[in-house]
Design a protein around this motif. Structure first.
Motif, mmCIF file in Angstrom:
data_model
loop_
_atom_site.group_PDB
_atom_site.id
_atom_site.type_symbol
_atom_site.label_atom_id
_atom_site.label_comp_id
_atom_site.label_asym_id
_atom_site.label_seq_id
_atom_site.Cartn_x
_atom_site.Cartn_y
_atom_site.Cartn_z
ATOM 1 N N LYS A 272 0.833 -1.210 0.000
ATOM 2 C CA LYS A 272 0.000 0.000 0.000
ATOM 3 C C LYS A 272 0.866 1.259 0.000
ATOM 4 N N ASP A 273 2.040 1.186 0.620
ATOM 5 C CA ASP A 273 2.951 2.330 0.691
ATOM 6 C C ASP A 273 3.495 2.742 -0.682
ATOM 7 N N ASP A 274 3.443 1.858 -1.667
ATOM 8 C CA ASP A 274 3.971 2.142 -3.001
ATOM 9 C C ASP A 274 2.978 2.871 -3.898
ATOM 10 N N MET A 275 1.746 2.995 -3.474
ATOM 11 C CA MET A 275 0.704 3.562 -4.343
ATOM 12 C C MET A 275 1.013 4.998 -4.779
ATOM 13 N N ASP A 276 1.486 5.835 -3.867
ATOM 14 C CA ASP A 276 1.781 7.231 -4.230
ATOM 15 C C ASP A 276 2.919 7.297 -5.249
ATOM 16 N N GLU A 277 3.938 6.473 -5.072
ATOM 17 C CA GLU A 277 5.064 6.461 -6.014
ATOM 18 C C GLU A 277 4.607 6.014 -7.406
ATOM 19 N N ILE A 278 3.736 5.015 -7.457
ATOM 20 C CA ILE A 278 3.223 4.536 -8.740
ATOM 21 C C ILE A 278 2.385 5.611 -9.405
ATOM 22 N N ARG A 279 1.521 6.258 -8.670
ATOM 23 C CA ARG A 279 0.693 7.337 -9.248
ATOM 24 C C ARG A 279 1.555 8.490 -9.760
#
Length: 74
Positions: free
Chosen positions: A13-20
């Motif tokens: 879940k912590d990777d979502m901002d980086e992916i966006r």
């Protein structure tokens, strides 16, 4: 008729901002889906940005050779 192949990548879940952020930097669309998922087009630039820390090298090769869409899910 057009058929699209989706590659599913499990993420933290912590990777979502980086992916966006990577999707925005590549001028790609964040396709409409469930809030715990991110879906976008397969793009070599995006794959290169996420490779090694979110997407494995093997998954990157598979996505680029066989998929049209990536669906990241938590």
């Amino acid at each position: 008729m057009h058929t699209e192949t989706v590659g599913y990548i499990s993420i933290n879940k912590d990777d979502m901002d980086e992916i966006r952020e990577a999707i925005n930097n590549c001028d790609l669309s964040d396709l409409d889906c469930h809030p715990s998922e991110i879906m976008t087009e397969v793009d070599p630039k995006l794959i290169n940005i996420l490779k090694d820390h979110i997407i494995t090298n093997e998954d990157a090769r598979t996505l680029l050779s066989k998929c049209d869409i990536i669906k990241f899910y938590t």
